[in-house]
Design a protein around this motif. Structure first.
Motif, PDB file in Angstrom:
ATOM      1  N   THR A   1       8.080   1.370  10.214  1.00 39.72           N
ATOM      2  CA  THR A   1       9.217   1.799  11.024  1.00 39.72           C
ATOM      3  C   THR A   1       9.044   1.373  12.470  1.00 39.72           C
ATOM      4  OG1 THR A   1       9.483   3.733   9.576  1.00 39.72           O
ATOM      5  CG2 THR A   1      10.596   3.794  11.718  1.00 39.72           C
ATOM      6  N   ALA A   2       7.820   1.496  12.982  1.00 39.55           N
ATOM      7  CA  ALA A   2       7.545   1.096  14.362  1.00 39.55           C
ATOM      8  C   ALA A   2       7.767  -0.398  14.549  1.00 39.55           C
ATOM      9  CB  ALA A   2       6.112   1.473  14.739  1.00 39.55           C
ATOM     10  N   PHE A   3       7.410  -1.198  13.547  1.00 41.43           N
ATOM     11  CA  PHE A   3       7.610  -2.646  13.627  1.00 41.43           C
ATOM     12  C   PHE A   3       9.093  -2.977  13.752  1.00 41.43           C
ATOM     13  CE2 PHE A   3       7.879  -7.007  12.174  1.00 41.43           C
ATOM     14  CZ  PHE A   3       6.723  -7.591  12.670  1.00 41.43           C
TER      15      PHE A   3
ATOM     16  N   TRP B   1       2.004  11.380  -1.269  1.00 38.89           N
ATOM     17  CA  TRP B   1       3.035  11.276  -0.242  1.00 38.89           C
ATOM     18  C   TRP B   1       2.461  11.134   1.162  1.00 38.89           C
ATOM     19  CZ3 TRP B   1       6.938  10.313  -3.139  1.00 38.89           C
ATOM     20  CH2 TRP B   1       7.077  10.942  -4.386  1.00 38.89           C
ATOM     21  N   ALA B   2       1.430  11.870   1.470  1.00 37.34           N
ATOM     22  CA  ALA B   2       0.845  11.808   2.812  1.00 37.34           C
ATOM     23  C   ALA B   2       0.270  10.426   3.097  1.00 37.34           C
ATOM     24  CB  ALA B   2      -0.232  12.878   2.970  1.00 37.34           C
ATOM     25  N   ASP B   3      -0.378   9.831   2.106  1.00 48.18           N
ATOM     26  CA  ASP B   3      -0.952   8.494   2.285  1.00 48.18           C
ATOM     27  C   ASP B   3       0.135   7.435   2.428  1.00 48.18           C
ATOM     28  OD1 ASP B   3      -3.632   9.222   2.288  1.00 48.18           O
ATOM     29  OD2 ASP B   3      -3.753   9.191   0.102  1.00 48.18           O
ATOM     30  N   SER B   4       1.228   7.601   1.700  1.00 44.36           N
ATOM     31  CA  SER B   4       2.322   6.629   1.819  1.00 44.36           C
ATOM     32  C   SER B   4       2.948   6.684   3.206  1.00 44.36           C
ATOM     33  CB  SER B   4       3.388   6.890   0.751  1.00 44.36           C
ATOM     34  OG  SER B   4       4.035   8.142   0.962  1.00 44.36           O
ATOM     35  N   LEU B   5       2.993   7.881   3.789  1.00 44.04           N
ATOM     36  CA  LEU B   5       3.546   8.034   5.128  1.00 44.04           C
ATOM     37  C   LEU B   5       2.712   7.281   6.160  1.00 44.04           C
ATOM     38  CD1 LEU B   5       5.716   9.431   6.879  1.00 44.04           C
ATOM     39  CD2 LEU B   5       4.141  11.367   7.117  1.00 44.04           C
ATOM     40  N   ARG B   6       1.418   7.176   5.916  1.00 43.87           N
ATOM     41  CA  ARG B   6       0.517   6.473   6.835  1.00 43.87           C
ATOM     42  C   ARG B   6       0.921   5.013   6.992  1.00 43.87           C
ATOM     43  NH1 ARG B   6      -5.122   4.799   6.024  1.00 43.87           N
ATOM     44  NH2 ARG B   6      -4.977   5.540   3.889  1.00 43.87           N
ATOM     45  N   TYR B   7       1.549   4.439   5.959  1.00 41.32           N
ATOM     46  CA  TYR B   7       1.985   3.050   6.015  1.00 41.32           C
ATOM     47  C   TYR B   7       3.462   2.925   6.397  1.00 41.32           C
ATOM     48  CZ  TYR B   7      -2.477   2.306   3.753  1.00 41.32           C
ATOM     49  OH  TYR B   7      -3.818   2.295   3.479  1.00 41.32           O
ATOM     50  N   LEU B   8       4.229   3.968   6.119  1.00 45.10           N
ATOM     51  CA  LEU B   8       5.640   3.947   6.504  1.00 45.10           C
ATOM     52  C   LEU B   8       5.798   3.990   8.022  1.00 45.10           C
ATOM     53  CD1 LEU B   8       8.644   4.082   5.786  1.00 45.10           C
ATOM     54  CD2 LEU B   8       8.418   6.571   5.615  1.00 45.10           C
ATOM     55  N   ILE B   9       4.921   4.706   8.700  1.00 43.41           N
ATOM     56  CA  ILE B   9       5.016   4.844  10.158  1.00 43.41           C
ATOM     57  C   ILE B   9       4.915   3.489  10.869  1.00 43.41           C
ATOM     58  CG2 ILE B   9       3.839   5.781  12.202  1.00 43.41           C
ATOM     59  CD1 ILE B   9       3.282   8.308  10.537  1.00 43.41           C
TER      60      ILE B   9
ATOM     61  N   LEU C   1       0.823  -1.207   0.000  1.00 45.59           N
ATOM     62  CA  LEU C   1       0.000   0.000   0.000  1.00 45.59           C
ATOM     63  C   LEU C   1       0.862   1.265   0.000  1.00 45.59           C
ATOM     64  CD1 LEU C   1      -2.716  -1.222   2.505  1.00 45.59           C
ATOM     65  CD2 LEU C   1      -3.017  -0.826   0.060  1.00 45.59           C
ATOM     66  N   MET C   2       1.966   1.234   0.754  1.00 41.84           N
ATOM     67  CA  MET C   2       2.871   2.383   0.767  1.00 41.84           C
ATOM     68  C   MET C   2       3.445   2.629  -0.633  1.00 41.84           C
ATOM     69  SD  MET C   2       6.438   2.940   2.876  1.00 41.84           S
ATOM     70  CE  MET C   2       7.267   1.681   1.899  1.00 41.84           C
ATOM     71  N   SER C   3       3.866   1.552  -1.296  1.00 36.58           N
ATOM     72  CA  SER C   3       4.441   1.694  -2.631  1.00 36.58           C
ATOM     73  C   SER C   3       3.411   2.194  -3.635  1.00 36.58           C
ATOM     74  CB  SER C   3       5.003   0.347  -3.087  1.00 36.58           C
ATOM     75  OG  SER C   3       6.031  -0.085  -2.227  1.00 36.58           O
ATOM     76  N   GLN C   4       2.179   1.697  -3.500  1.00 37.39           N
ATOM     77  CA  GLN C   4       1.116   2.153  -4.397  1.00 37.39           C
ATOM     78  C   GLN C   4       0.930   3.664  -4.300  1.00 37.39           C
ATOM     79  OE1 GLN C   4      -2.752   0.889  -3.166  1.00 37.39           O
ATOM     80  NE2 GLN C   4      -3.800   2.206  -4.640  1.00 37.39           N
ATOM     81  N   HIS C   5       0.871   4.184  -3.083  1.00 37.15           N
ATOM     82  CA  HIS C   5       0.671   5.621  -2.892  1.00 37.15           C
ATOM     83  C   HIS C   5       1.906   6.424  -3.315  1.00 37.15           C
ATOM     84  CE1 HIS C   5      -3.267   5.379  -1.080  1.00 37.15           C
ATOM     85  NE2 HIS C   5      -2.850   4.482  -0.209  1.00 37.15           N
ATOM     86  N   LEU C   6       3.090   5.852  -3.087  1.00 39.39           N
ATOM     87  CA  LEU C   6       4.307   6.541  -3.514  1.00 39.39           C
ATOM     88  C   LEU C   6       4.320   6.735  -5.025  1.00 39.39           C
ATOM     89  CD1 LEU C   6       7.191   5.024  -1.348  1.00 39.39           C
ATOM     90  CD2 LEU C   6       6.511   7.431  -1.473  1.00 39.39           C
ATOM     91  N   PHE C   7       4.012   5.677  -5.770  1.00 38.17           N
ATOM     92  CA  PHE C   7       4.045   5.760  -7.228  1.00 38.17           C
ATOM     93  C   PHE C   7       2.908   6.604  -7.776  1.00 38.17           C
ATOM     94  CE2 PHE C   7       7.175   2.529  -6.799  1.00 38.17           C
ATOM     95  CZ  PHE C   7       7.912   2.540  -7.968  1.00 38.17           C
TER      96      PHE C   7
END
Length: 229
Positions: A71-73, A60-68, A50-56
């Protein structure tokens, strides 16, 4: 790997402990996805997709929602290893009990967070999930994941195939245990999805009860060697 033999040992790799942890794992995934903005707490592969989908797509804001949560994991795995390295030789308490108590505190806090803080809630939940999956990795000597299914599916089918070819009863038992863990995870996710309708963001507190039961289970002595690594 280091092993500790005490007057009792403890039950961190028992099936009953894994049932509690797997119920908790399924519920956590349902909670983070349905209550906290369709983000996976456990299934980080889904978050990567999902992060990659939003990045491409340039979102950017939506991709950050999955990056967080990703990173926490990673940070949660690191924290669990730090706890193991620091407290593995304690006599009074097992380092996995410390991990479980930490997870209880974190998930209790998640239930207090409003929906305006969903990103923080997902990050904390992912951190707690990572600690759990890193600390509790075995049942009866078999590698088992309590917060995801793909590895358990692979291992279960592998054991079933080996049983068909060799007739080893141990392989049938192994396959049955893996299938059982997958079904328990599904039960936790399914039951969690219904309970969410009643209790909303406080549903995560059910995990606290399950994890508390896990901590108490690990106080029951066993007359076997306990693997510490």
């Amino acid at each position: 790997m280091n092993k500790m033999v005490s007057s009792g040992g403890q039950m961190s790799d028992s099936m009953l402990t894994m049932v509690c942890l797997t119920l908790s794992g399924g519920l956590q995934d349902a909670y983070s996805y349905f209550v906290r903005g369709k983000v996976f707490a456990n299934a980080q592969t889904g978050n990567v997709v999902l992060m990659s989908q939003h990045l491409f797509a340039g979102e950017w804001a939506d991709s950050l929602r999955y990056l967080i949560p990703l990173t926490a994991f990673v940070c949660g795995v690191f924290a669990a290893e730090e706890i193991r390295g620091r407290f593995w030789n304690l006599e009074a308490v097992h380092w996995r009990q410390i991990v479980a108590v930490t997870e209880i505190i974190l998930l209790f806090c998640v239930g207090l967070l409003p929906h305006s803080m969903d990103s923080a809630a997902n990050a904390i939940t992912s951190f707690a999930c990572a600690m759990q999956v890193q600390a509790f990795r075995k049942v009866d000597g078999y590698a088992v994941a309590s917060t995801m299914c793909i590895g358990n599916m692979r291992s279960g089918v592998e054991a079933l195939s080996r049983y068909r070819r060799t007739g080893e009863r141990e392989m049938l038992r192994k396959a049955t245990e893996y299938i059982g863990v997958i079904l328990v995870f599904a039960l936790g996710a399914g039951a969690g999805s219904r309970l969410l309708l009643l209790w909303g963001r406080q549903t995560i507190w059910i995990n606290c009860v399950l994890l508390l039961f896990t901590v108490l289970l690990m106080m029951i002595p066993e007359n076997e060697k306990e693997e510490k690594m």
